[in-house]
Write an enzyme that holds these catalytic residues in place. Sequence first.
Site, PDB file in Angstrom:
ATOM      1  N   LYS A 148      -4.850  -5.638  -0.808  1.00 33.40           N
ATOM      2  CA  LYS A 148      -4.505  -4.404  -0.110  1.00 33.40           C
ATOM      3  C   LYS A 148      -4.455  -3.212  -1.054  1.00 33.40           C
ATOM      4  O   LYS A 148      -4.933  -2.130  -0.726  1.00 33.40           O
ATOM      5  CB  LYS A 148      -3.180  -4.595   0.630  1.00 33.40           C
ATOM      6  CG  LYS A 148      -3.326  -5.560   1.818  1.00 33.40           C
ATOM      7  CD  LYS A 148      -1.987  -5.970   2.397  1.00 33.40           C
ATOM      8  CE  LYS A 148      -2.146  -6.868   3.619  1.00 33.40           C
ATOM      9  NZ  LYS A 148      -0.875  -7.494   4.025  1.00 33.40           N
TER      10      LYS A 148
ATOM     11  N   ASP B 298      -2.433 -11.449  -1.612  1.00 33.02           N
ATOM     12  CA  ASP B 298      -2.597 -10.629  -0.410  1.00 33.02           C
ATOM     13  C   ASP B 298      -2.337  -9.157  -0.745  1.00 33.02           C
ATOM     14  O   ASP B 298      -3.113  -8.278  -0.366  1.00 33.02           O
ATOM     15  CB  ASP B 298      -1.616 -11.133   0.662  1.00 33.02           C
ATOM     16  CG  ASP B 298      -1.619 -10.276   1.908  1.00 33.02           C
ATOM     17  OD1 ASP B 298      -2.593 -10.375   2.690  1.00 33.02           O
ATOM     18  OD2 ASP B 298      -0.683  -9.483   2.104  1.00 33.02           O
TER      19      ASP B 298
ATOM     20  N   GLY C 115      -0.679  -3.646   8.478  1.00 33.87           N
ATOM     21  CA  GLY C 115      -0.589  -4.088   9.873  1.00 33.87           C
ATOM     22  C   GLY C 115      -0.772  -2.927  10.834  1.00 33.87           C
ATOM     23  O   GLY C 115      -1.802  -2.258  10.822  1.00 33.87           O
TER      24      GLY C 115
END
Lengths: 401, 401
Positions: free
Chosen positions: A199, A195, A128
């Site tokens: 990453k 997810d 993020g």
Amino acid sequence: MKLAILGFGTVGGGTADMLVKNAELLAARAGEPIEIKYIVDIREFPDSPFADKIIKDFSVVESDKEISLVIEVIGGAKIAYDFTRRALLAGKSVVTSNKELVATHGAELLAIAKEKGCFYLFEAAVGGGIPVLSPLTNELGHNEISEISGILNGTTNYILTRMFSSGASFEAALAEAQAKGYAESDPTADVEGHDAARKIAILGALASGKLFSADHILTEGIRGIRAEDVAAAAKIGYSIKLLGRYLATRSGDLFLLVAPFMIPAESPLSGISDVYNGVLVRGNFVDDVMFYGRGAGAAPTASAVVADVDKIARGVAQRPLFANAESDALTDISFFSARRYVVVEGVDANAAQIIFGETEPLSSEENAFLTVEMSEDSYLTRVKRLEACGGSVVSHIRLYR
Amino acid sequence: MKLAILGFGTVGGGTADMLVKNAELLAARAGEPIEIKYIVDIREFPDSPFADKIIKDFSVVESDKEISLVIEVIGGAKIAYDFTRRALLAGKSVVTSNKELVATHGAELLAIAKEKGCFYLFEAAVGGGIPVLSPLTNELGHNEISEISGILNGTTNYILTRMFSSGASFEAALAEAQAKGYAESDPTADVEGHDAARKIAILGALASGKLFSADHILTEGIRGIRAEDVAAAAKIGYSIKLLGRYLATRSGDLFLLVAPFMIPAESPLSGISDVYNGVLVRGNFVDDVMFYGRGAGAAPTASAVVADVDKIARGVAQRPLFANAESDALTDISFFSARRYVVVEGVDANAAQIIFGETEPLSSEENAFLTVEMSEDSYLTRVKRLEACGGSVVSHIRLYR
């Protein structure tokens, strides 16, 4: 500088918001204003302050010579892939938060960007708002990186934190996360670890120069974690976190995996709670460094997206030192070694000890114990032996160290 | 690329070591080998593997056209200042870990570097190996930065950690830190907070574009912290950390200070123990981000020094967006507001409550309490009133939030 935003969802909205609210600061840094010319979305937003910029047709952006930069925050690897390719081929730099697209087509898109003399940047794809990818490459990449271990998914971290703080079951904690908007109605990508796998594939590509397919990374989610496991971990001072891990051994093995780990309180990863993310990097000179912050949400993700925009505008963007090959590197973890928390049933404690070697009993209510360090291969062999004796594994979590 | 290292102490030795051990990786990144041509030190190192490179005369480096980069790891602001100026004036980039020099002459040296078309980089000056300055400027600088709070000094953090874990007095913990080599025989710069003040002055200059003199920053060390204070903090779930803080309010006030703070367990700064450093940055979009790692030591500091070398060698170095003025910005903290832990003597609890307003008693053995939030000014006024009543402050620690 004029740009287009593709996708006016959560991240797109946050990005537009930051470009407007911090416009003065951004203009001062870039030496020129940064202006949103288009926002491309198939939906209608009649009440948005950006309503006059919203268009439906990407080809308008593609053919507009004034647009030098495109922000792709659509997500997924279909339309986003098509639009990104076309933007890059038109010589426009692309900035994204789309980990799925970077993990699947990053190498190809970076090659197009390089050929066309523009940039494909994706700081927002991992962690993020936390600056991770750039520091990993630019300030730590001259270290031999032996480990990257990250709490890379805020949804699962929130669920696990709630399971520890309230003793809730996985299902109850998930329902709570959904009620708070931290988990989607279909939480599969988060709770199954997909997810996080995307990453860690990106982090691995940056650390090693090799390409990893997220589909080939051992990925275990957190659905199987029981309140009993949480209680057992808490009793011995451990937390449980879903980690994406990249490990490079001295002998040249590379291990990538996504799985829940039991983490001792001494580890800086242990204290990262709720929706926060943390990424620990170990280098041969720097030792352990950790980056911490909000791994999701409109504003933090916008910060990372706009950081890349800001670099391009200031003329200081660098090509990510990503995987230099398109081929998929092996991610066999047979020899990845860890201590394990194991709960078995169907055999007594004595038989379990014979099968799993020296163990440390953990509970009087279940046949739960910690094993000594053993490889994945060795563990699976022991599980087969257990099953041959009529036993089965109820729960299994690797220990982090 | 050929370089010289000025100073062959702990950091100089670590830097030489990294340039040799990671030479292959560095050469691959830079596209050319990076070679140590000279090490300048007035001492003799006959048994060093670098003995053949060690010279005493800096002017040899200064006049050697082959040397394009100088690593200054002498420390202090005298000889280091002279050598750095001369190197930059000769068009050679300078990389340093010298926070004292950067804090006192950074703006001037950056101006010379810019004029001469070379670089003055100092990632290693704050946070040891942790990438802080570059992420703060490059990945977060487009946020409005409202706060930087850092555990910036490993020595004091080790001492405070030991006081919490063993109940030791400050003196005993300091002696232990000295025995382990974590504190110098004259620990003044560390325990009095001067080292942290230089670092927060640098961080403040990067965040605000204003120049702060470390000498004008309110700097309170940790000598006054008693075992009783540690016990009181632990009882209510707080730790005590020496923080360097930069705060920018919405109304445009800038507060810089270095002081021990009581930190709640929820804060990510709370869990940073031993010699580790952590720097929390709050931006208007990214919210809280924290950088964590080893803030000192030969190898981690070398990692940060060589990171800057690596950037220059790769041609991607950027001029730090440091203070744009040489004049000293005001660092008046009269209106800095915080809750406080206060221990008084000479008046009873009732009188203390009247003087300090609504308080929360903390101890049955001492007159110790937490106040509501109040400014520095308001606190000092109350202390005067206390003294007028025959009382005095035994201990005082601000609460972090």
